[in-house]
Motif scaffolding. Structure first.
Motif, mmCIF file in Angstrom:
data_model
loop_
_atom_site.group_PDB
_atom_site.id
_atom_site.type_symbol
_atom_site.label_atom_id
_atom_site.label_comp_id
_atom_site.label_asym_id
_atom_site.label_seq_id
_atom_site.Cartn_x
_atom_site.Cartn_y
_atom_site.Cartn_z
ATOM 1 N N UNK A 112 0.815 -1.215 0.000
ATOM 2 C CA UNK A 112 0.000 0.000 0.000
ATOM 3 C C UNK A 112 0.847 1.262 0.000
ATOM 4 N N UNK A 113 2.071 1.185 0.536
ATOM 5 C CA UNK A 113 2.957 2.350 0.583
ATOM 6 C C UNK A 113 3.760 2.529 -0.702
ATOM 7 N N UNK A 114 3.519 1.672 -1.697
ATOM 8 C CA UNK A 114 4.169 1.820 -2.992
ATOM 9 C C UNK A 114 3.943 3.250 -3.514
ATOM 10 N N UNK A 115 4.948 3.862 -4.148
ATOM 11 C CA UNK A 115 6.179 3.306 -4.717
ATOM 12 C C UNK A 115 7.356 3.216 -3.759
ATOM 13 N N UNK A 116 7.175 3.494 -2.481
ATOM 14 C CA UNK A 116 8.278 3.393 -1.534
ATOM 15 C C UNK A 116 8.688 1.931 -1.341
ATOM 16 N N UNK A 117 9.996 1.688 -1.167
ATOM 17 C CA UNK A 117 10.508 0.350 -0.882
ATOM 18 C C UNK A 117 10.641 0.213 0.621
ATOM 19 N N UNK A 118 9.969 -0.767 1.183
ATOM 20 C CA UNK A 118 9.880 -0.931 2.631
ATOM 21 C C UNK A 118 10.839 -2.014 3.110
ATOM 22 N N UNK A 119 11.486 -1.761 4.254
ATOM 23 C CA UNK A 119 12.406 -2.754 4.817
ATOM 24 C C UNK A 119 11.666 -3.792 5.644
ATOM 25 N N UNK A 120 10.780 -3.342 6.520
ATOM 26 C CA UNK A 120 10.022 -4.285 7.351
ATOM 27 C C UNK A 120 8.762 -3.605 7.872
ATOM 28 N N UNK A 121 7.804 -4.444 8.255
ATOM 29 C CA UNK A 121 6.552 -3.953 8.815
ATOM 30 C C UNK A 121 6.225 -4.789 10.047
ATOM 31 N N UNK A 122 5.862 -4.106 11.125
ATOM 32 C CA UNK A 122 5.460 -4.785 12.355
ATOM 33 C C UNK A 122 4.071 -4.286 12.747
ATOM 34 N N UNK B 165 0.612 0.043 12.409
ATOM 35 C CA UNK B 165 1.634 -0.615 11.595
ATOM 36 C C UNK B 165 2.915 0.201 11.693
ATOM 37 N N UNK B 166 3.951 -0.406 12.273
ATOM 38 C CA UNK B 166 5.243 0.267 12.414
ATOM 39 C C UNK B 166 6.095 -0.143 11.222
ATOM 40 N N UNK B 167 6.397 0.833 10.377
ATOM 41 C CA UNK B 167 7.074 0.573 9.113
ATOM 42 C C UNK B 167 8.509 1.090 9.190
ATOM 43 N N UNK B 168 9.446 0.212 8.903
ATOM 44 C CA UNK B 168 10.862 0.584 8.844
ATOM 45 C C UNK B 168 11.255 0.681 7.378
ATOM 46 N N UNK B 169 11.944 1.774 7.033
ATOM 47 C CA UNK B 169 12.307 1.993 5.635
ATOM 48 C C UNK B 169 13.562 2.852 5.547
ATOM 49 N N UNK B 170 14.303 2.752 4.449
ATOM 50 C CA UNK B 170 15.483 3.601 4.274
ATOM 51 C C UNK B 170 15.085 5.075 4.242
ATOM 52 N N UNK B 171 16.001 5.915 4.679
ATOM 53 C CA UNK B 171 15.694 7.341 4.758
ATOM 54 C C UNK B 171 15.375 7.944 3.401
ATOM 55 N N UNK B 172 15.988 7.394 2.320
ATOM 56 C CA UNK B 172 15.717 7.963 1.002
ATOM 57 C C UNK B 172 14.366 7.532 0.440
ATOM 58 N N UNK C 221 12.859 5.522 10.195
ATOM 59 C CA UNK C 221 13.932 5.578 9.190
ATOM 60 C C UNK C 221 15.136 4.758 9.643
ATOM 61 N N UNK C 222 15.831 4.200 8.637
ATOM 62 C CA UNK C 222 17.148 3.618 8.876
ATOM 63 C C UNK C 222 18.082 4.188 7.817
ATOM 64 N N UNK C 223 19.363 4.130 8.078
ATOM 65 C CA UNK C 223 20.329 4.670 7.126
ATOM 66 C C UNK C 223 20.325 3.821 5.865
ATOM 67 N N UNK C 224 20.402 4.470 4.711
ATOM 68 C CA UNK C 224 20.424 3.756 3.435
ATOM 69 C C UNK C 224 21.747 3.041 3.264
ATOM 70 N N UNK C 225 21.728 1.827 2.761
ATOM 71 C CA UNK C 225 22.952 1.046 2.486
ATOM 72 C C UNK C 225 22.863 0.509 1.077
ATOM 73 N N UNK C 226 23.969 0.543 0.395
ATOM 74 C CA UNK C 226 23.957 0.120 -1.002
ATOM 75 C C UNK C 226 23.932 -1.386 -1.149
#
Length: 373
Positions: A292-302, A308-315, A343-348
């Motif tokens: 549902x949060x598309x187009x954002x890329x989500x790391x995890x959902x709790x 809903x606690x959503x973790x995602x890269x800062x970018x 937010x979490x720090x973006x990693x390549x």
């Protein structure tokens, strides 16, 4: 009134009423007329003689004890047992005697009153039939030409034989209509008023309107191969639709969007340029929220109760929120969860072994595999 039934059948045919409904309206009209010209508090009944095509009107009189005070107060409605015995030796207390009454004996005033009563009750039956017809259409799309736009920007539309109103609050922001325009809307409410008759209210802002437009535009939805599970709208700006397929050979999103977006664009054009996001529904809340949060890329959902606690890269945060917060609002409306972003720090290139849980980026497809969908 010889051949009165032929007249009633003719009226029923002209008004599109079932013959039995027209006859019931006629009976009611005759009884009301009798109460008006003969006795307001008396009881009457009407019998229709189908063979000879006319009706019989009877006044009912109740048998009461001798000396009953009602004999004085309402002599037309009650008869003493003694008098009743003279008419019928087998009569008992509480029985009802009937005597035939002829309205024609009461002159032209009775005939005029009967005419107006028939007209009134037939019209009530017509309105009741129309009310039931449109009530069954609630939640479906109706359309018609604009006949008037008032000073408060309420738009009046002619739908078949009834006038409907599109209130300003039910109109998509930025829309304007002129007399002669043909517009569509979802039938939201049907009412009936004794003075003004049938009242219809339509809307162009309900999520149901979007769903019905998609059903008209996408054959797979109309045929049940694709199911609209949920939808959410901010009218005129953006909408999200969650879809599933009943057949593994059908791509629900692809079928709804159409080749080069032709199907979804046709719906968007009807909704004053509203952008429509189509996503695949999942019964697993974590996956559904991530999609549902598309187009954002989500790391995890709790999921924690209704949150809903959503973790995602800062970018990805700005994409998840969307312009003026529209994306996260729609995602919350669609899923039913209050969404909180972390937010979490973006990693390549996150490490599969050494990275922490917060550093691992999990896209929706990975979540799908994780939860076994």
């Amino acid at each position: 009134m010889e051949k009165i039934i032929d007249i009633i059948d003719s009226i029923a045919h002209e008004k599109g009423l079932p013959p039995e409904s027209a006859k019931e309206a006629f009976k009611t009209a005759v009884i009301q007329t009798a109460k008006r010209v003969i006795c307001e508090n008396c009881d009457f009944e009407v019998e229709i003689d189908e063979k000879h095509k006319h009706y019989n009107l009877y006044q009912k009189i109740t048998v009461v004890e001798n000396g009953d005070p009602r004999l004085v107060d309402e002599p037309d409605k009650y008869i003493s047992l003694e008098e009743a015995k003279e008419l019928d030796p087998d009569v008992e207390l509480g029985d009802e005697l009937t005597s035939e009454v002829n309205l024609e004996d009461y002159g032209r005033s009775a005939a005029a009153a009967l005419y107006h009563e028939i007209e009134y009750h037939i019209q009530r039956f017509v309105e009741e039939q129309m009310f039931n017809k449109y009530k069954a259409m609630i939640g479906t799309i109706v359309n018609g030409p604009v006949t008037r736009v008032d000073s408060e920007q309420n738009t009046y539309i002619e739908i078949d034989e009834v006038r409907a109103v599109l209130p300003k609050r039910n109109r998509i922001k930025g829309e304007s209509f002129r007399v002669g325009d043909t517009i569509k809307g979802i039938l939201r409410y049907v009412g009936i008023d004794k003075k003004f008759g049938i009242h219809l209210e339509i809307s162009r802002t309900m999520p149901k309107f979007l769903e019905e437009l998609l059903r008209q535009e996408v054959p797979e939805i109309a045929d049940g191969l694709v199911v609209i599970e949920k939808s959410a709208r901010i009218p005129g700006e953006r909408a999200k639709v969650a879809l599933t397929a009943t057949s593994p050979r059908v791509d629900p999103v692809g079928a709804t969007v159409g080749v080069r977006g032709v199907r979804i664009n046709a719906v968007s054009q009807e909704l004053h340029g509203e952008n429509i996001d189509c996503i695949e529904y999942s019964p697993i809340p974590e996956i559904f929220v991530a999609r549902a949060l598309s187009p954002a890329i989500i790391s995890s959902v709790k999921i924690e109760e209704d949150k809903a606690i959503v973790t995602l890269p800062s970018d990805q945060k700005s994409k998840a929120i969307g312009k003026s917060g529209i994306n996260i609002r729609l995602a919350s409306m669609l899923t039913g969860y209050q969404i909180e972003l972390n937010e979490i720090a973006s990693t390549s290139a996150p490490s599969a072994e050494g990275g922490t849980e917060e550093e691992a980026q999990i896209n929706p497809d990975a979540l799908k595999a994780l939860f076994g969908e």
